[in-house]
Design an enzyme around this catalytic site. Sequence first.
Site, short mmCIF file in Angstrom:
data_model
loop_
_atom_site.label_atom_id
_atom_site.label_comp_id
_atom_site.label_asym_id
_atom_site.label_seq_id
_atom_site.Cartn_x
_atom_site.Cartn_y
_atom_site.Cartn_z
N LYS A 188 -20.46 -3.62 -23.23
CA LYS A 188 -21.21 -2.36 -23.35
C LYS A 188 -22.37 -2.50 -24.33
O LYS A 188 -23.43 -1.93 -24.13
CB LYS A 188 -20.29 -1.25 -23.86
CG LYS A 188 -19.38 -0.69 -22.80
CD LYS A 188 -18.70 0.55 -23.35
CE LYS A 188 -17.48 0.85 -22.52
NZ LYS A 188 -16.80 2.06 -22.94
N GLU B 105 -21.25 5.67 -32.53
CA GLU B 105 -22.11 6.36 -31.58
C GLU B 105 -22.09 7.85 -31.88
O GLU B 105 -21.08 8.38 -32.35
CB GLU B 105 -21.55 6.18 -30.16
CG GLU B 105 -22.23 5.11 -29.38
CD GLU B 105 -21.62 4.99 -28.00
OE1 GLU B 105 -21.87 3.96 -27.38
OE2 GLU B 105 -20.89 5.89 -27.54
N ARG C 65 -18.28 -4.02 -9.96
CA ARG C 65 -17.21 -4.19 -8.96
C ARG C 65 -17.35 -3.08 -7.94
O ARG C 65 -18.19 -2.18 -8.11
CB ARG C 65 -15.85 -4.08 -9.65
CG ARG C 65 -15.74 -2.78 -10.43
CD ARG C 65 -14.33 -2.30 -10.64
NE ARG C 65 -14.35 -0.88 -10.93
CZ ARG C 65 -14.24 -0.35 -12.15
NH1 ARG C 65 -14.10 -1.11 -13.20
NH2 ARG C 65 -14.28 0.95 -12.30
#
Lengths: 219, 744, 463
Positions: C112, C206, C307
Amino acid sequence: MAIDHLKINQLLQRLRSRPYRIYEVKTPHTGYLREFLVKEGTEVKGPRGKWREIPGTPLFTLEREKNLKTIKARVSGTIHNLRTELEGRFVEAEEVVLEIRHPLSQEEVISEFLRETLILITAPETARYLLAPEIEKRIRKEGLGKVFVKPNEEILIMSFMKRETPIVHTGETMVIFRIFFTPQEVVTAGEPLLGLCLQEEVPYLERVISRICEEWPEK
Amino acid sequence: MSELYRELTELLERALYVRDIKGEDWQEISAVVGFLQELREKVYELPGEELRKRFSLLKEKLVALETLAAETLSPYEIVKITRHPQRFTLQDILENVYDNYTELGGEGEINLDPAVVVARAMISRRVGDKIYMHQVMVIGHEKGHGEEFRRGGSAKPWGNEKALHYMKIAETEGIPIHFYIFTPGAYPIEDPPGAAQQIARNLYTMAKLKVPMISFISEGGSGGAEAIGLADLRLMASRGYYSVISPEGAAAIEAKLKSGRPPRELVEKCARNLRLTAEDNLRLGTIDRIVPEPPLGARRQDYGFFKRLRYEMIRATDEVVLQTKSLRTFRKYVLSRKNGTEEVPEDFGIYVNWELTEDEKEILLENRSRKYREMGRWAVCGKESTFKHYLEKSHDLGLKVFHGLRYGVFKQSHRALRRMFEELTQESSALLKPVSDPVKTVYNLLSGKKRRIPKVVSWIERPEGPEELYVSPLALEDRTVTCPNAETHGCPDLWVPDLYGEFCGVCPNCGYHFPLEYQWYLNNLFDRGSVREFNEGLSSGNPLNFEGYAEKLAKARKSTGKNSAMLTFEAKIGGISLIVAMLIADFRQGTVGVAEGEKFIRACDRARITRRPLLALIHTTGGIRIHEGTLGVIQMPRCTVAVREYVDSGGLYIVLYDNNSYAGPVASFLGCAPYQFALRSTRLGFAGPRVIRETTGEEVPPDYHSAENALRRGHIQGVWDRRELRLKLYEALLTMGGRNLYYR
Amino acid sequence: MKDRVLIANRGEIALRIMEACEELGLDYVVVYTRPDEESLHVRKAKRKYRIADYRDPNELLSVADEAKCTAIHPGYGFLAEDFRFARRVVKRSRPLTFIGPRWEVIRDLGSKLNVKRLAKELDIPVIPGTTEPLYNEIEAEARAEELFEWLRESGEEDPRLLIKASAGGGGMGIEEVRELEEVRPVFRRVRAYAKRLFGDEGVIIEAKISRFQHLEVQLLGTPHGELVHFGTRNCTIQSPGRQKRIEIAPGLDPQFVNYSFDADALLAEIINHSLKLAEAVSYDSVGTWEWLITPEGRAYLMEVNTRIQVENEISAKISQVKSQTVNLIKEQIRIALGDKLRYQQKDIHFSGTAIELRLVAEDTQRNFKPLSGTITRFSWEKHPWLTVRTHVPQDKPYTIPTEYDPNLALAIVWGKDTKEAQQRALVFLEEVIIEGKRSQGEPLVTNVSFLKNKLTEILRFPE
């Protein structure tokens, strides 16, 4: 608590009439079964030594992804139903390859007796189980038969459907006398995990165990 | 008649002793024993005259045999003399050499460790009609005459700790220490304080203990002997042995035996090869002097020997003391002694006060340091050509001046400055100042206004990982391996390219560390391209002419491309430059001999002079290399002295163990480190499971030597993960260690 | 040579891959574990091998070699986003085709933090916070202070930060802080947790976005450099364990809900940003770009899923390529085996709304506890607008294995607009019958009523 001699005698009689257990040896995973290292009727030994540091008798070799593994006996006994036709072939996982007819040891007879005598905590689901860290630490320090578990104390952790759920002790304060499961292995629902007893019962249990030891001498 | 009976008994004992030493099949010794026994049985039956006649004949025969026996003594027979129950022990010495003694820290069986005896004792000398008494601390091993509880003089870890405790008391009281070494080796158990770690601590302390120390070796069994062996003067009994390993142990290793007894011929051969006799050791320079014994060894009733020993111990102490005083008196004193074999005089003729002033203590320590630094140095091979050596030396000198000024002057440390100039002048006189380069460097530094401040890396910044990973040759195969913990931890099989690549050889499931080649560390631990080896030319030789060793060495050299098992290099971690001494498994299992020790000492000195942290990175060490005998063993005190001086100078000494680390090195220059860490899955300790089983008769659990257990016992300070090794080391460099590092 | 695909997964995704292979005329081989013996994916497959564990690459590759497979489809979950597995598949001495992106892409987009760094370079908005893992508390505090400042300046009344393990995922190792004083202890706790669980101490901080919807962009790229999108999806309705329960395509519908911003413009923006990043890394398979959007109309890129997703079929249902319905799994396999796209973005048309409902055996009253037991009856009415994907057999009892998530079925409903899709979804939920028993005999409950409730909230910002 008085010793229930009748019950113990019945148990011992039952075990004497069929003093062995059949263990199926399965392939742990897929691969080529390269070679059998035992024959029908071979006597094999499980892990031995004070620390079980001597591995069991090699049974067969299994090769997967260029890794040749020797599968060893986990219990002692005699080899039966050896599936010789599998030699040299690709086998699937959990394929039964042979059986070990294992004569019951003193330890196992004791275990059998305890299963019938102790208050059992059984597996609520087919899942993997662990001792609660606090309990595990105490058992490691003090040993079985000495660690108390209080009401509403976390005693086990169930690893089920990718979640970890604590199992809380519901009864009164008791002593953990026996562990019946292997951590991180799947236990079928209903199978015993732990055997508990009251503190005052500990001497009684120890007396019975020493009786079994006399009646079922170690070979 | 009873008189004759007694004489016969004595004679029989002598004959039995010869038989014990030389063996039943030697000459007619068994026959002589038989006749003597027969004679003794018939002592009341035979007519007196015949008895006497036969007695004289037998005595004559025995004396002849004894002479022959002494002349033909083989090294292994000397070992048997040393171990014989009739041999004198420390208790006999205390009774006969000292005038009065008080045993400290236990008596007989009521003892912390009956194998180690400590006593506060008096030793006297006559000068004219005056008797002078000296107080000394006697510390040694007690073999007992067959007393089971003494364990043959095998000190347990706490026995050595007891020895250390009383060494410190002697230091406080300012009295000399007399050490008596009668040990087949230390008792190889890990229980705290730990066999290896305690010996290391003893050596570390003895390196700078401020009292004169004399040691006397009868049975010097490797590391166990060193625990009380780092003395200012080392004496040895002429029928003693001092060896890196017992001949039986060496034979077991040579024959690659897992259990059982090695053949007698091999044991004999090893005893010869090990060069373990007093003469051998004197020639090798591992001892200073031999104390002569009767030809077949001194036994408990040999009072003449004790008299001689008293004389030698006093003399040795005198010499050590006088060396700290004026040189002239010392020379005079030494000259007064004739040649070492002279008769022991009744009158000493001179009294020497054994107390030292503070300045003398300093000299004592300097003398000791010099002694060990020089010991066995002759055996170092493969020195660079004189020209190259010369350059290297001047380079070092330049470094010394440079670093001294750069980090010393500006701190206004007078002491450091003084030491630096002392070192400078010493070195310069040796060099006759022909090199202008370092002088220029100094000039630039002093006159230039640009004072470059060393870039101190903020501890917030983290070292950048190397951009490109070194690929281990182990990784270049498409196959999988099973983690040894798979059974207990359920680890999946690992694909080799992943395992030896990104996983750094660590099972991601259980953290088991697979062994990796030493090159991996060189490439992944240090900043890219920062590794610069030095002294790579120094090499192991075959100083004992040990049979077959030269070939083994040549093979190791060829397969590794290295000259010894010890690599010493400068490198950087996150920009911090450090000195690294690394023992590698590939070269004779990382065993330590003359070259390895010498390189380690030079690495210590380089780290001290350049004010670099010092890292001992132990890829594997199997102990002291047996093929170099006691020249290997003395690397224990030698390296410990050097590393102690480095630590005392304010450096940072970190030891990091990997794979397997055992025996001598752990029991000396590694085990004494203030900061010792082990990678997970490391095994470390004093002796391996086989030796423990054979010595103690007990099996040890499979995890007996695990890093975790070493941590539990307090032998190490932490267990590290290989994947974060670089980071851990970087943090350690920033947060640990002394005041005198260049970046502080 | 005809390709043969090893289907390295279980349950409904294995079934969908089998179906796709059949339609493409490819051979396939199925693997299964002992507890899955009764699953339909095992019953329906002709060639199958029992293995010890779906997560063990050695088992899959051992079977792939034995069965002479040429390609591996990892499905979702298990090894689908394990770049090491993808790398091993193509690097081993008998290489296979990995049906998914190149392993380098999986590696680079799998982190990430790395996605955040890449996005910043390309001016794609991401949630304010650290882009490098932090290791010490002083630095953490400094960063936290900046973030609090930023949140206050952007009008947040109750600013909060999230402190996460940088190696974490799936909601593990995340803690919330409201004031600066909390940062240090929480940071230490998370760092210790991260170290223990993931073996890496790295921690990130964050800003916490309190109200948001979870949107996704479905992309498809090829190794030939072609790149198209199949619109957006809305996955806001999740269980408390952050598992999706209802998904809708498209992601926003201004005909159905009033937004305070231009919804179409926002969708176009996130699609364009997603395409930009995909292009930058030469994305070469199906993939999903996850976004977080606020009621004010701000969008932040969260992560990329390299995916096929569970909910891929709702995007397929609203897309048509040259008037043909799309099957994204077929597209994924076809592309991986070397085929070209054969159409462009302009050939893709969107119509209507599709909703996916995930039927799960879970006790929504008790913190969504997963349940095991035996399904004795499972049926639903057939409708032309309904597709049900399930591995649970309808003709005999089925015991839910305890080793895996208790997902039972996916129901995919299409309507010409959101309203119709919503009504039809409700119809399905009324008609579906799931009956069963738990191990102790009490009736097995599912999340059907939860889904019914939540269906009324679709496409809205949660309160």
